[in-house]
Motif scaffolding. Structure first.
Motif, mmCIF file in Angstrom:
data_model
loop_
_atom_site.group_PDB
_atom_site.id
_atom_site.type_symbol
_atom_site.label_atom_id
_atom_site.label_comp_id
_atom_site.label_asym_id
_atom_site.label_seq_id
_atom_site.Cartn_x
_atom_site.Cartn_y
_atom_site.Cartn_z
ATOM 1 N N PHE A 1 0.831 -1.196 0.000
ATOM 2 C CA PHE A 1 0.000 0.000 0.000
ATOM 3 C C PHE A 1 0.870 1.252 0.000
ATOM 4 O O PHE A 1 1.972 1.252 0.550
ATOM 5 N N LEU B 1 -4.063 4.917 4.373
ATOM 6 C CA LEU B 1 -3.536 4.167 3.233
ATOM 7 C C LEU B 1 -4.313 4.509 1.970
ATOM 8 O O LEU B 1 -5.455 4.983 2.029
ATOM 9 N N SER C 1 -5.764 2.541 0.138
ATOM 10 C CA SER C 1 -6.941 1.669 0.085
ATOM 11 C C SER C 1 -8.124 2.293 0.819
ATOM 12 O O SER C 1 -9.231 1.772 0.771
#
Length: 134
Positions: A54, A98, A100
């Motif tokens: 990540f 992150l 994500s």
């Protein structure tokens, strides 16, 4: 009979003053470089290593008297910030965002006043967990 101010004596005087000036300038430069390097040796620091797949979009660590903003940290990269020796007692509080969309928050380690050369290392591993090393 030699004159005190003939061209040969003027050149010798200029060379001596040039030599003295060079030695003083070299000494001052050496002292400045040593002071600069000793600052980084004495100051405590926090390093965040990204060992995950990540990208860390944002990394912030709060200390009792400081806020350390590391910005973005790409995969397999790290970032180090040095902070002030004068701190209140407390913990390292981290918040990592992150790419994500996940936000990792927590506390680790302990900060006290005047910790010379303390090195804190936070590592984001490949499964998205934070480990703290001191």
């Amino acid at each position: 009979m030699l004159m005190l101010f003939d061209s040969g004596n003027k050149l010798d005087i200029a060379n001596r003053w040039g030599s003295i000036f060079f030695k003083i300038a070299a000494g001052i430069s050496t002292v400045i470089v040593l002071m600069y390097l000793s600052y980084f040796y004495v100051s405590p620091s926090v390093t965040i290593e990204n060992r995950s797949d990540f990208v860390i979009d944002s990394a912030v660590i709060n200390l009792p008297l400081s806020r350390l903003d590391f910005g973005e940290i790409s995969t397999e990269k790290d970032n180090t910030i040095y902070y002030d020796l004068a701190q209140l007692d407390g913990q390292y509080e981290y918040q990592l965002t992150l790419n994500s969309g996940d936000i990792l928050e927590g506390k680790c380690g302990y900060v006290t006043n005047f910790e010379i050369n303390k090195r804190a290392l936070l590592i984001l591993n490949d499964i998205g967990e934070i480990s703290c090393n001191f």
